[in-house]
Design an enzyme around this catalytic site. Sequence first.
Site, mmCIF file in Angstrom:
data_model
loop_
_atom_site.group_PDB
_atom_site.id
_atom_site.type_symbol
_atom_site.label_atom_id
_atom_site.label_comp_id
_atom_site.label_asym_id
_atom_site.label_seq_id
_atom_site.Cartn_x
_atom_site.Cartn_y
_atom_site.Cartn_z
ATOM 1 N N CYS A 86 1.040 -1.157 -0.033
ATOM 2 C CA CYS A 86 -0.005 -0.198 -0.115
ATOM 3 C C CYS A 86 0.866 1.196 0.106
ATOM 4 O O CYS A 86 1.333 1.704 -0.981
ATOM 5 C CB CYS A 86 -1.036 0.182 1.052
ATOM 6 S SG CYS A 86 -2.525 1.100 0.943
ATOM 7 N N HIS A 182 -3.542 -5.740 2.782
ATOM 8 C CA HIS A 182 -3.028 -5.728 4.171
ATOM 9 C C HIS A 182 -3.803 -7.205 4.654
ATOM 10 O O HIS A 182 -4.203 -7.855 3.838
ATOM 11 C CB HIS A 182 -3.634 -4.797 4.937
ATOM 12 C CG HIS A 182 -3.275 -3.186 4.525
ATOM 13 N ND1 HIS A 182 -2.159 -2.651 4.888
ATOM 14 C CD2 HIS A 182 -3.848 -2.367 3.772
ATOM 15 C CE1 HIS A 182 -2.075 -1.392 4.333
ATOM 16 N NE2 HIS A 182 -2.997 -1.322 3.621
HETATM 17 N N1 GLN Z 1 -2.224 7.004 2.087
HETATM 18 C C1 GLN Z 1 -2.348 5.794 1.006
HETATM 19 C C2 GLN Z 1 -3.820 5.904 0.355
HETATM 20 O O1 GLN Z 1 -4.770 6.258 1.065
HETATM 21 C C3 GLN Z 1 -1.833 4.478 1.566
HETATM 22 C C4 GLN Z 1 -3.015 4.122 2.540
HETATM 23 C C5 GLN Z 1 -2.606 2.781 3.340
HETATM 24 O O2 GLN Z 1 -1.278 2.301 3.225
HETATM 25 N N2 GLN Z 1 -3.409 1.869 3.499
HETATM 26 O O3 GLN Z 1 -3.873 5.672 -0.904
#
Ligand code: GLN
Length: 217
Positions: A86, A182
Amino acid sequence: LYPYEMNIYGDTGNVIALRRRLEWRGLGARLDPVPVGEPYDFAAADLVFGGGGQDRSQLQVAGDLQQRAPAIREAVAEGTVFLTICGTYQLFGRRFLTQDGREIPGIGVFGLETVGGRKRMIGNVVVATPWGDLVGFENHSGRTLLDPGQVALGTVKKGYGNNETRRDEGAVTANCFGTYLHGSLLPKNPAFADELLARALRRRHGAGFELKPLDDS
Ligand code: GLN
């Protein structure tokens, strides 16, 4: 990589899973945490993990990551195994334009760009990959668009993946993997955890190296 700054939704569980799957086979592992500002020689690593983070954390690590970019790109070119989730996955692309208009530069390991949108893509995901179906959980505002020719990790069967218009999820360059999953990803997908370990071990001990099977029932 960035264990304190980039670690949400249990992403550190991936590191625990890798270590335990080695230990269950009688193999040791040394864990080197690399926070912002800590010098690190990526040539010494077999496997590098980077987790997710909200936009604010991504801004905090972006400058440090730029300084490490040549060393990371060299490690990727030499076949070091990377798993990026992510927020770190997005920063391994060229850039992330956040929904509030900031540009966070990436390091261009993957041919992709990410643009933040107002709607978050949240929920459970199933992705078909060469290592079987991967299950996970996604929560991101960024929509990631792969360049033509950039290989994806897999095809979305349920959920969003890279974006809401195409069905690709994640990216793969050499032994560097990026994904929105995740979960933690690796405890839920032991075959994929072993794929990463096997690649890392074969790079160090030769192509004939086989991981002992584990009972994952
Ligand atoms: N900040 C990034 C987004 O919202 C990644 C979020 C995350 O790692 N879950 O796209």
